[in-house]
Design a protein around this motif. Structure first.
Motif, PDB file in Angstrom:
ATOM      1  N   PHE A 202      43.161  50.528  32.278  1.00  0.00           N
ATOM      2  CA  PHE A 202      41.742  50.808  32.524  1.00  0.00           C
ATOM      3  C   PHE A 202      41.087  49.560  33.118  1.00  0.00           C
ATOM      4  O   PHE A 202      40.650  48.662  32.406  1.00  0.00           O
ATOM      5  CB  PHE A 202      41.083  51.198  31.184  1.00  0.00           C
ATOM      6  CG  PHE A 202      39.714  51.795  31.318  1.00  0.00           C
ATOM      7  CD1 PHE A 202      39.561  53.136  31.629  1.00  0.00           C
ATOM      8  CD2 PHE A 202      38.585  51.017  31.137  1.00  0.00           C
ATOM      9  CE1 PHE A 202      38.300  53.696  31.743  1.00  0.00           C
ATOM     10  CE2 PHE A 202      37.314  51.564  31.255  1.00  0.00           C
ATOM     11  CZ  PHE A 202      37.171  52.906  31.558  1.00  0.00           C
ATOM     12  N   ARG A 203      41.050  49.505  34.437  1.00  0.00           N
ATOM     13  CA  ARG A 203      40.500  48.330  35.122  1.00  0.00           C
ATOM     14  C   ARG A 203      39.979  48.723  36.498  1.00  0.00           C
ATOM     15  O   ARG A 203      40.370  49.767  37.037  1.00  0.00           O
ATOM     16  CB  ARG A 203      41.582  47.261  35.281  1.00  0.00           C
ATOM     17  CG  ARG A 203      42.732  47.721  36.179  1.00  0.00           C
ATOM     18  CD  ARG A 203      43.546  46.558  36.677  1.00  0.00           C
ATOM     19  NE  ARG A 203      44.670  46.985  37.482  1.00  0.00           N
ATOM     20  CZ  ARG A 203      44.634  47.155  38.810  1.00  0.00           C
ATOM     21  NH1 ARG A 203      43.507  46.963  39.469  1.00  0.00           N
ATOM     22  NH2 ARG A 203      45.713  47.528  39.477  1.00  0.00           N
ATOM     23  N   ASP A 231      41.684  49.051  25.712  1.00  0.00           N
ATOM     24  CA  ASP A 231      41.227  49.417  27.057  1.00  0.00           C
ATOM     25  C   ASP A 231      40.035  48.557  27.479  1.00  0.00           C
ATOM     26  O   ASP A 231      39.930  48.156  28.641  1.00  0.00           O
ATOM     27  CB  ASP A 231      40.835  50.906  27.105  1.00  0.00           C
ATOM     28  CG  ASP A 231      42.040  51.831  27.274  1.00  0.00           C
ATOM     29  OD1 ASP A 231      43.052  51.401  27.859  1.00  0.00           O
ATOM     30  OD2 ASP A 231      41.966  52.993  26.817  1.00  0.00           O
ATOM     31  N   LEU A 235      39.969  45.789  30.693  1.00  0.00           N
ATOM     32  CA  LEU A 235      38.914  45.796  31.714  1.00  0.00           C
ATOM     33  C   LEU A 235      38.291  44.397  31.858  1.00  0.00           C
ATOM     34  O   LEU A 235      37.911  43.991  32.951  1.00  0.00           O
ATOM     35  CB  LEU A 235      37.841  46.828  31.340  1.00  0.00           C
ATOM     36  CG  LEU A 235      36.605  46.919  32.235  1.00  0.00           C
ATOM     37  CD1 LEU A 235      36.967  47.371  33.646  1.00  0.00           C
ATOM     38  CD2 LEU A 235      35.574  47.883  31.643  1.00  0.00           C
ATOM     39  N   TRP A 240      41.039  40.503  36.133  1.00  0.00           N
ATOM     40  CA  TRP A 240      40.431  41.726  36.675  1.00  0.00           C
ATOM     41  C   TRP A 240      38.941  41.593  36.904  1.00  0.00           C
ATOM     42  O   TRP A 240      38.235  42.587  37.020  1.00  0.00           O
ATOM     43  CB  TRP A 240      40.712  42.925  35.752  1.00  0.00           C
ATOM     44  CG  TRP A 240      42.158  43.203  35.561  1.00  0.00           C
ATOM     45  CD1 TRP A 240      42.817  43.339  34.367  1.00  0.00           C
ATOM     46  CD2 TRP A 240      43.156  43.374  36.580  1.00  0.00           C
ATOM     47  NE1 TRP A 240      44.142  43.568  34.586  1.00  0.00           N
ATOM     48  CE2 TRP A 240      44.383  43.599  35.932  1.00  0.00           C
ATOM     49  CE3 TRP A 240      43.124  43.359  37.969  1.00  0.00           C
ATOM     50  CZ2 TRP A 240      45.567  43.797  36.635  1.00  0.00           C
ATOM     51  CZ3 TRP A 240      44.301  43.546  38.667  1.00  0.00           C
ATOM     52  CH2 TRP A 240      45.506  43.772  37.999  1.00  0.00           C
ATOM     53  N   GLY A 250      35.113  43.561  34.334  1.00  0.00           N
ATOM     54  CA  GLY A 250      35.589  43.881  35.678  1.00  0.00           C
ATOM     55  C   GLY A 250      34.668  43.429  36.802  1.00  0.00           C
ATOM     56  O   GLY A 250      34.766  43.940  37.906  1.00  0.00           O
TER      57      GLY A 250
END
Lengths: 329, 103
Positions: A202-203, A231, A235, A240, A250
């Motif tokens: 999840f990124r 998750d 992120l 990221w 992110g």
């Protein structure tokens, strides 16, 4: 998986005729990306008077060190998540041995953009995107874990530190910095939480976004049973943030704003330090994936990009050491 | 005996520079791999010029960290690993180093 596009087109044509009838044909095939673990092709399925844009995804990584969920199980998972109304590409069909394609599957094409720097360049919709992402994630985490029990057998569904050591040991190159990080995590345990479905990758880059709308969560090959904080931590992992280092989530928002949004959308209240634990784990994990690409290169899956991954591990190891030192957040 | 000029680093950098100039002529996928190739050549040029990384049994160090044998010397172990990590990163991507770790 054939290497030549014309050969792929022939096989794809046969695959769609088998499923949609002799009148079905493939048009406008193009290669989208050669990702870290898969090849993605776009094509039109033309059948009678209808035309539909579809996406073929074939796994390119194989062998005993392959940490990714087999495409057949990804497809099964995608069907469950899509049926629950979480934004994902609609699964159309999975390849079987008769197709001579894959392992892999075909989904609907989803409109939007994924490229991180393009997404981050214009911050008009960042707040709305964050809210939409947290809505999707909170609903994903709330799914009945019993429906994805088949994920339980994967190492990542067990103890994350043991799983990472298993992955690293298989790659036959010692990395003291990564092990140092794992030992730090072991000595500073994070609160235990009930495990549910975790997306696993999840990124930014794996979200299809159209304006302010998140049209799909992509790349389900790392899904497992895990903590919801995992998750969120992935992120926020420094690698990221795409250079927007103070916007931990992110490059979209701060870590605190992320946690508030997750809670506001129905997710659990998670403290920043718990997410930081998973960010440290994330740096180790991203380092491991880079070691893995270089290992694959040495085993014959050659490319300049895969080769240099082996050296790029130094970036994650440096960020990890600086984070453990308290110099980076 | 030394070879005639240019030396190995200069040769690599010359090829890297030429590849850089070719970028715009290629499609997206080839351009990406070409940029990576240029980066690899620059990396090797830096490696040739850098002092060699000292030999060390890193598998033994990993085993000691894992069993907890390094817990008592945590700070010294951190410094040792950090030193080697900085040396590696200085070759791979020096601009990724924090200012205090740049040459």
């Amino acid at each position: 998986m054939p290497a030549i596009l014309s050969e792929v087109e022939d096989r794809l044509s046969r695959a769609v005729r088998r499923r949609f009838g002799e009148g079905a044909r493939v048009e406008h095939i193009e290669q989208a990306t050669l990702g870290g673990s898969n090849r993605t092709l776009l094509f039109d399925l033309v059948n009678g008077g209808t035309r539909r844009r579809l996406v073929s995804r074939e796994e390119t990584f194989s062998g005993t060190t392959n940490p990714f969920l087999p495409p057949g199980l990804q497809y099964r998972l995608l069907a469950i998540v899509h049926a629950a109304g979480i934004p994902t590409p609609e699964p159309i069909f999975a390849y079987d041995s008769t197709d001579e394609l894959g392992p892999g599957f075909v989904t609907a094409f989803v409109h939007g953009k994924t490229l991180p720097r393009r997404l981050l360049a214009d911050d008009t919709h960042h707040k709305a995107i964050l809210t939409a992402l947290m809505d999707a994630l909170a609903r994903l985490h709330a799914l009945d874990a019993g429906s994805v029990e088949f994920l339980a057998e994967y190492p990542e569904s067990g103890d994350p530190i043991a799983a990472m050591r298993t992955r690293l040991d298989a790659l036959d190159e010692p990395h003291p910095a990564l092990e140092f990080g794992l030992r730090w995590l072991e000595r500073h345990p994070t609160p235990a939480r009930a495990k549910g479905l975790a997306h696993g990758d999840f990124r930014i880059g794996n979200f299809m976004v159209d304006g302010a709308v998140v049209t799909a969560l992509l790349d389900w090959e790392c899904s497992h049973l895990g903590s919801p904080a995992e998750d969120l931590g992935w992120l926020c992992t420094r690698s990221w943030r795409f250079g927007r280092l103070n916007l931990h989530a992110g490059g979209l928002a701060t870590r605190d704003a992320l946690l508030d949004a997750y809670c506001a959308q129905g997710g659990a209240r998670i403290e920043a330090d718990e997410v930081r634990w998973w960010e440290i784990y994330g740096l180790i994990r991203w380092g491991m994936y880079n070691v893995l690409q270089a290992y694959g290169h040495m085993q014959g899956r050659k490319s300049p990009a895969y080769a240099v991954c082996g050296r790029n591990v130094a970036m994650m190891e440096y960020d990890l050491m600086m984070t453990l030192k308290g110099a980076y957040d | 005996m030394r070879h005639h000029r240019p030396d190995a680093s200069e040769l690599l950098r010359t090829v890297a520079s030429h590849l850089h100039a070719l970028r715009e002529r290629l499609d997206h996928g080839d351009r990406y791999q070409l940029i990576v190739c240029g980066h690899i050549l620059d990396l090797v040029a830096r490696e040739i010029e850098a002092p060699p990384l000292a030999e060390m049994d890193e598998a033994k160090l990993v085993a000691e960290i894992r069993t907890g044998a390094r817990d008592e010397t945590w700070g010294a172990t951190f410094d040792l690993i950090m030193h080697r990590t900085i040396a590696r990163l200085a070759v791979v991507r020096p601009e990724h180093l924090a200012p205090e770790h740049r040459l």
